[in-house]
Design an enzyme around this catalytic site. Structure first.
Site, PDB file in Angstrom:
ATOM      1  N   HIS A 142       2.051  -0.541  -7.786  1.00 16.33           N
ATOM      2  CA  HIS A 142       1.320   0.722  -7.909  1.00 16.33           C
ATOM      3  C   HIS A 142       2.307   1.878  -7.882  1.00 16.33           C
ATOM      4  CE1 HIS A 142      -1.858   3.665  -7.498  1.00 16.33           C
ATOM      5  NE2 HIS A 142      -1.096   4.264  -6.618  1.00 16.33           N
TER       6      HIS A 142
ATOM      7  N   ASP B  21     -14.576   5.013  -2.103  1.00 14.56           N
ATOM      8  CA  ASP B  21     -13.414   5.872  -2.343  1.00 14.56           C
ATOM      9  C   ASP B  21     -13.691   6.851  -3.484  1.00 14.56           C
ATOM     10  OD1 ASP B  21     -10.591   6.778  -2.340  1.00 14.56           O
ATOM     11  OD2 ASP B  21     -10.646   5.854  -4.313  1.00 14.56           O
TER      12      ASP B  21
ATOM     13  N   ARG C 135     -13.336  15.086  -1.350  1.00 15.18           N
ATOM     14  CA  ARG C 135     -12.092  15.664  -0.800  1.00 15.18           C
ATOM     15  C   ARG C 135     -11.489  16.665  -1.772  1.00 15.18           C
ATOM     16  NH1 ARG C 135      -8.834  10.758  -0.582  1.00 15.18           N
ATOM     17  NH2 ARG C 135      -7.116  12.131  -0.006  1.00 15.18           N
TER      18      ARG C 135
ATOM     19  N   SER D 195      -7.174   5.675   0.523  1.00 12.98           N
ATOM     20  CA  SER D 195      -7.805   5.790  -0.791  1.00 12.98           C
ATOM     21  C   SER D 195      -7.086   4.886  -1.804  1.00 12.98           C
ATOM     22  CB  SER D 195      -7.753   7.261  -1.229  1.00 12.98           C
ATOM     23  OG  SER D 195      -8.021   7.399  -2.590  1.00 12.98           O
TER      24      SER D 195
ATOM     25  N   LYS E  35      -8.319   0.515  -3.260  1.00 12.18           N
ATOM     26  CA  LYS E  35      -8.437   0.018  -4.638  1.00 12.18           C
ATOM     27  C   LYS E  35      -7.454  -1.122  -4.888  1.00 12.18           C
ATOM     28  CE  LYS E  35      -8.109   4.405  -5.531  1.00 12.18           C
ATOM     29  NZ  LYS E  35      -8.130   5.817  -5.818  1.00 12.18           N
TER      30      LYS E  35
HETATM   31  N1  URA Z   1      -4.711   9.118  -5.500  1.00  7.09           N
HETATM   32  C1  URA Z   1      -5.757   8.439  -4.975  1.00  7.09           C
HETATM   33  O1  URA Z   1      -6.200   7.429  -5.521  1.00  7.09           O
HETATM   34  N2  URA Z   1      -6.288   8.914  -3.833  1.00  7.09           N
HETATM   35  C2  URA Z   1      -5.833   9.991  -3.174  1.00  7.09           C
HETATM   36  O2  URA Z   1      -6.347  10.346  -2.141  1.00  7.09           O
HETATM   37  C3  URA Z   1      -4.757  10.695  -3.752  1.00  7.09           C
HETATM   38  C4  URA Z   1      -4.206  10.225  -4.925  1.00  7.09           C
END
Ligand code: URA
Length: 434
Positions: free
Chosen positions: A82, A161, A168, A183, A187
């Site tokens: 990632h 999320d 957010r 967050s 995933k």
């Molecule tokens: N990318 C994400 O997936 N979540 C965040 O909170 C910030 C960047």
């Protein structure tokens, strides 16, 4: 249990229990807890923070809020990667076939981009016919047969999320390490890999502008991953100038192909090789760093990595001829040369402005529904530290629309700073955290 009491507890600096976090995430996903209470909770977390145990629980609760990929039908250890993202980041396109060529199993979900250039999925669509809307069955079968597949992110991956991130975003509560780490990792954990290599970027073009924040984010994500039973390794890498030279979808694909031919830009090649080496080590195929690196370099030199890209592209319906003949990739009608107006050294390139220049040419999405022009973008001819004379080409602007070009060229011109000297040491890999 009452959400009011949980908000009050966190506001006062208390630690939420596993049951409380489950209650909050399940209730919010179902719509039983309203946005205004969750906003207050996010602000309380923003100021009071979360400890490691709370952060892990928040992550797993969000992971468990929707679908999770079951990769158990794939033989061997599955390794994912990632990146926190940046300008010119085409890493997955070169990295995934490279590691697959030495036997690593890569089952990867990727997203589309919003802003700047496209995401990995958009870039891969530069191959005519390439499809990412494949079934889970095809995804798994493909990884078992050729070692690599990339599919679009399913809608129901970590829905908690998705809802929380949107909240957010409009309540000024994005910038908290526990919230960002949970967050991203919710995933990644739902996507099912046994081991994850993280590329956390830092610098003017990165989400984490300063190094201490990038380190803290990397540490938090590694701790979460390990707490959830995954093998983890994180790199902190430079995003103070665009990665490589190409910014724009098909142009980035071409650069990834060049890299698999051993002719890529030095910084991009170094990053791809280092991430790949760690993926090979975590897969267990070769745990010695020097030997893993040698395997990868060998597969670039003997063409196996490039052949694996072609195999991957054609398995997903794309025209793999473009892998061997990049003239078949989408091409803009015109190329403008942006030239230096004085002698000196490139002292800074504003990454975000380069990204926006590509976006205004049509290479990125202004809204979720925008259609991307895969052919446009920018190829940097000079990067930080390079010596230039007036009249030298700084960058090539690939464009299809004169008006868009004017705007992009202006931005790009402003993005370049030329000074009398350059005395920083550039390095693409800044730190490693495991
Ligand atoms: N990318 C994400 O997936 N979540 C965040 O909170 C910030 C960047």
């Amino acid at each position: 249990m009452r959400m009011y009491d949980l908000i009050e507890k966190k506001r006062g600096g208390g630690a939420l229990t596993d049951e409380e976090i489950d209650f909050m995430i399940t209730g919010y996903t179902k719509g039983d807890i309203p946005d205004y209470q969750m906003s207050a909770m996010m602000m309380a977390i923003y100021f009071q923070g979360m400890n490691d145990k709370e952060t892990l629980k928040l992550t797993t609760a969000m992971r468990d809020s929707g679908d999770q990929l079951d990769l158990s039908a794939i033989e061997g250890r599955k390794v994912d990667k990632h990146s926190t993202g940046g300008v010119g980041d085409k890493t997955s396109i070169a990295l995934t076939p490279l590691v697959a060529s030495v036997g690593v199993k890569v089952a990867k979900m990727s997203g589309r981009g919003l802003g700047h250039t496209g995401g990995t999925i958009d870039k891969l669509e530069s191959f005519d016919g390439f499809r990412v809307d494949i079934s889970n069955e095809q995804f798994i079968k493909q990884v078992n047969t050729i070692g690599v597949s990339i599919m679009g992110q399913t809608k129901d991956l970590a829905p908690a999320d998705k809802k929380l991130y949107a909240l957010r975003d409009v309540t000024a509560t994005v910038e908290n390490i526990s919230l960002i780490a949970s967050s991203i990792m919710s995933k990644k954990l739902a996507a099912g890999a046994d081991a994850i290599v993280l590329d956390v970027k830092t610098g003017s073009g990165a989400f984490m502008k300063n190094l201490d924040d990038a380190r803290a984010l990397a540490k938090a994500m590694v701790t979460i991953g390990k707490g959830a039973g995954r093998d983890m390794f994180a790199f902190i890498t430079d995003m103070d100038e665009p990665l490589g030279c190409a910014v724009g979808n098909a142009l980035e694909v071409k650069e990834a192909i060049d890299t698999l031919k051993g002719k890529g830009p030095a910084d991009f090649t170094e990053l791809v090789l280092n991430l790949a080496c760690r993926m090979v080590m975590l897969s267990g195929i070769e745990t010695d760093e020097d030997k893993a690196m040698a395997l990868l370099k060998e597969n670039i030199a003997n063409g196996k990595a490039l052949d694996k890209l072609a195999e991957f592209v054609s398995a997903q319906g794309g025209d793999s001829k473009a892998v061997y003949d990049t003239d078949l990739l989408p091409k803009a009608n015109n190329v403008y040369e942006l030239k230096a107006d004085k002698d000196g050294y490139i002292t800074h390139i504003n990454c975000e402005e380069v990204g926006i220049a590509s976006l205004v040419l049509g290479g990125g999405r202004e809204t979720l529904d925008s259609v991307i022009d895969l052919s446009v973008g920018i190829v940097l001819n000079k990067k930080c530290g390079d010596k230039v004379s007036a009249g030298d080409v700084l960058a090539y602007v690939h464009y299809n629309d004169d008006k868009k070009k004017e705007d992009a060229v202006k931005r790009l011109k402003d993005a370049y700073q030329i000074g009398d000297s350059y005395n920083k040491t550039k390095k693409v890999i800044i730190d490693k955290i495991c």
